[in-house]
Write a protein that holds these residues in place. Structure first.
Motif, PDB file in Angstrom:
ATOM      1  N   ARG A 195       8.283  11.231   0.780  1.00 38.35           N
ATOM      2  CA  ARG A 195       8.202  10.835   2.182  1.00 38.35           C
ATOM      3  C   ARG A 195       9.383  11.379   2.987  1.00 38.35           C
ATOM      4  NH1 ARG A 195       4.778   9.171   6.357  1.00 38.35           N
ATOM      5  NH2 ARG A 195       6.227   8.762   8.049  1.00 38.35           N
ATOM      6  N   GLU A 196      10.574  11.311   2.432  1.00 38.65           N
ATOM      7  CA  GLU A 196      11.755  11.804   3.138  1.00 38.65           C
ATOM      8  C   GLU A 196      11.666  13.309   3.387  1.00 38.65           C
ATOM      9  OE1 GLU A 196      14.826  10.610   0.493  1.00 38.65           O
ATOM     10  OE2 GLU A 196      14.685   8.466   1.020  1.00 38.65           O
ATOM     11  N   GLY A 248       3.990   9.272   0.561  1.00 36.00           N
ATOM     12  CA  GLY A 248       5.003   8.815  -0.382  1.00 36.00           C
ATOM     13  C   GLY A 248       4.549   8.856  -1.824  1.00 36.00           C
ATOM     14  N   CYS A 272      10.384  16.267  -5.392  1.00 37.18           N
ATOM     15  CA  CYS A 272       9.521  15.078  -5.311  1.00 37.18           C
ATOM     16  C   CYS A 272       8.297  15.149  -6.215  1.00 37.18           C
ATOM     17  CB  CYS A 272       9.081  14.847  -3.869  1.00 37.18           C
ATOM     18  SG  CYS A 272       8.132  16.220  -3.159  1.00 37.18           S
ATOM     19  N   LYS A 283       5.527   5.550   8.438  1.00 42.64           N
ATOM     20  CA  LYS A 283       6.442   5.179   7.359  1.00 42.64           C
ATOM     21  C   LYS A 283       6.203   3.754   6.882  1.00 42.64           C
ATOM     22  CE  LYS A 283      11.270   5.614   6.017  1.00 42.64           C
ATOM     23  NZ  LYS A 283      12.612   6.082   6.445  1.00 42.64           N
ATOM     24  N   ARG A 325       9.577   8.121  -2.962  1.00 44.86           N
ATOM     25  CA  ARG A 325      10.478   7.973  -1.805  1.00 44.86           C
ATOM     26  C   ARG A 325      10.969   9.330  -1.312  1.00 44.86           C
ATOM     27  NH1 ARG A 325      12.360   3.622  -4.981  1.00 44.86           N
ATOM     28  NH2 ARG A 325      14.105   4.875  -5.764  1.00 44.86           N
ATOM     29  N   GLY A 368       2.770   2.539   0.890  1.00 43.43           N
ATOM     30  CA  GLY A 368       2.853   1.530  -0.158  1.00 43.43           C
ATOM     31  C   GLY A 368       2.169   0.212   0.152  1.00 43.43           C
ATOM     32  N   MET A 386       8.543   5.861  -8.678  1.00 45.06           N
ATOM     33  CA  MET A 386       8.877   5.305  -7.366  1.00 45.06           C
ATOM     34  C   MET A 386       9.914   6.182  -6.648  1.00 45.06           C
ATOM     35  SD  MET A 386       7.067   2.553  -6.973  1.00 45.06           S
ATOM     36  CE  MET A 386       6.241   1.239  -7.863  1.00 45.06           C
ATOM     37  N   ARG A 387      10.891   6.676  -7.409  1.00 43.72           N
ATOM     38  CA  ARG A 387      11.932   7.515  -6.803  1.00 43.72           C
ATOM     39  C   ARG A 387      11.340   8.800  -6.229  1.00 43.72           C
ATOM     40  NH1 ARG A 387      14.954  11.862  -7.416  1.00 43.72           N
ATOM     41  NH2 ARG A 387      13.833  12.514  -9.304  1.00 43.72           N
TER      42      ARG A 387
END
Length: 369
Positions: free
Chosen positions: A346-347, A295, A313, A179, A343, A183, A339-340
Motif C-alpha cells: 500500500r505504501e 495492501g 512488497c 487507505k 503494508r 483490510g 502482513m508486513r
C-alpha cells in the motif's frame, strides 16, 4: 486575459474493450482533465478484438489499419505541427502500420512524435524485420522524439534508435481503494488467494491452480478466486475437469470478468495476490498495481518489470508449479511477513503508482516538445 491556444495532439492506441493493461492505461490518459485542458485531442482507436493472436492477419484488421493510417495522414495535413502520441505495437504488421503514421506526422505534418511502449516485445519485433522492411522501421524509429517505457529495464526494446527515453510507470486512481478500506472486508476462515487477469495459459493460472491444489491436499487452509476473461475455452474446460477430479470445487472458484465495485470487493476480501505470468510481452501489469492498492502481498514472476515493481512488497518466483507452491506456502506459514508485505504494498502504491502521477508525467513530456 488572453487564453493560450491549445496545441493539436493525435492520440493513437487501443482503448477498451477489451480490458487489457495497455487499454486501461491509455483510457486513463485519454480521460485526463489536464490533457484536454492543454491539448486539442483527436483520437484514433486501434482496439483489437483478437488479442490472443494480436499479429494475425484478417480483412477486418486490414480495413481498420488502413482507415487508421488514412485518418492519421488527414489529421497531419490539417493540423499545424501536431504531436503524435502513439502506443507502439509489438507485432510486425502493427509496427509497420504505426511507422506509416509516424512518418505521416513527421513528413506531412512536421510534428513531434511520442511513442509509448506498454510491454516488452518491441525489440524482438524489430529484430525479426529484414531488408527494406528493417530499413523503413529503423528510419522511422530514429524520427521519434521521445520513447516512453514502463521501466528502465525495458528501454533496450528501442534498440538504441530513439535518442530520448523517458520512464513513466502505470498508475490507477488513488481512490480506487481508500487507505481506510484496506483490510476491512477480510473474512475469517481460509486464507484467500486472488488471481485477477485474463485466463490464458501464458499468464500462469494453470500452474497456480495446481500449486494451490497441492497445498490444500497437504492440509493448508486456502481458497483461490479466479477473476478474469476466458481466452481459450477448451483449455479452461480442461482446467475445470482437473479441479473437479481433485475435488477442489469448494476451494478453487472461477467468478468471471469483474469490473468496478465487484472487482474492488475481490481485492478487499483477499489476503494475497498471485500472477505467475510467462507472457512474453508482459510489461507492468495493471492488476498488480491494483493489488498493491489493496495492501496485498504479491506473488509474481520476473517478466517485464514485475520484479522491480514488487521488490519490496512481494515474492518473485519461477512460474512453475513448484515455484508458485513454495512462495504461497511461505506466506501462508508466516502471518507477520504476509502482513508486513501487505503494508509495504500500500505504501509503495501511494508513493509511486497513482493515476495522477502517471498522467501528469506523460502530459509533462508533451509540454516540453
Amino acid at each position: 486575459m488572453t487564453r493560450t491556444k491549445k496545441r493539436d495532439l493525435i492520440f493513437v492506441g487501443p482503448l477498451p474493450p477489451p480490458i487489457l493493461g495497455e487499454s486501461i492505461a491509455l483510457q486513463s490518459l485519454y480521460n485526463s482533465d489536464r490533457l484536454h485542458r492543454q491539448y486539442k485531442v483527436k483520437k484514433i482507436n486501434l482496439s483489437r478484438k483478437d488479442f490472443e493472436h494480436p499479429g494475425a492477419l484478417s480483412f477486418d484488421k486490414l480495413f481498420h489499419d488502413s482507415f487508421a493510417i488514412g485518418y492519421s495522414i488527414l489529421l497531419s495535413l490539417r493540423m499545424k505541427n501536431p504531436i503524435l502520441y502513439i502506443s507502439i505495437s509489438q507485432t510486425k504488421m502493427g509496427l509497420l502500420r504505426d511507422c506509416v503514421m509516424i512518418q505521416a506526422c513527421k513528413v506531412v505534418g512536421r510534428g513531434k512524435v511520442v511513442s509509448h511502449l506498454h510491454g516488452n516485445n518491441l525489440g524482438g519485433t524489430i529484430d525479426a524485420t529484414s531488408g527494406i522492411t528493417e530499413k523503413f522501421v529503423v528510419n522511422t524509429l530514429k524520427k521519434i522524439d521521445v520513447g516512453i517505457v514502463l521501466g528502465e529495464k525495458l528501454s533496450t526494446n528501442y534498440r538504441g534508435y530513439v535518442n530520448r527515453i523517458e520512464v513513466v510507470s502505470n498508475g490507477i486512481p488513488a481512490d480506487f481503494i481508500l487507505k481506510n478500506e484496506v483490510g476491512q472486508a477480510k473474512k475469517s476462515g481460509p486464507l484467500s488467494l486472488l488471481y485477477l487477469s485474463n485466463l490464458m495459459f501464458e499468464k500462469g493460472y494453470v500452474e497456480l491452480i495446481k500449486a494451490t491444489t497441492a497445498l490444500i491436499k497437504e492440509g493448508h487452509n486456502l481458497r483461490l478466486d479466479l477473476v478474469g476473461g476466458i481466452q481459450n475455452e477448451s483449455e479452461f474446460q480442461e482446467v475445470q475437469r482437473y479441479i473437479a477430479t481433485n475435488e477442489m470445487e469448494q476451494h478453487i472458484q472461477y467468478h468471471g470478468l469483474k469490473q468496478g465495485e465487484e472487482k474492488k470487493r475481490f481485492f478487499l476480501e483477499s489476503d494475497m495476490m498471485a500472477l505467475p505470468t510467462k507472457y512474453k510481452v508482459e510489461g507492468q501489469p495493471m492488476s498488480i498495481i491494483e493489488g498493491m492498492a489493496a495492501g496485498l502481498p504479491i506473488i509474481s514472476s520476473d517478466r517485464g518489470i514485475i520484479a522491480e515493481l514488487i521488490k519490496d512488497c512481494g515474492v518473485v518466483v519461477e512460474p512453475t508449479v513448484e515455484g508458485v507452491k513454495t512462495a504461497i506456502k511461505a506466506l501462508v506459514s508466516d502471518d507477520a511477513e504476509r502482513m508486513r508485505l501487505g503494508r509495504v504494498s500500500r505504501e509503495t502504491f501511494e508513493e509511486f503508482y497513482t493515476e495522477d502521477k502517471y498522467t501528469d508525467s506523460v502530459v509533462a513530456i508533451f509540454d516540453k516538445l
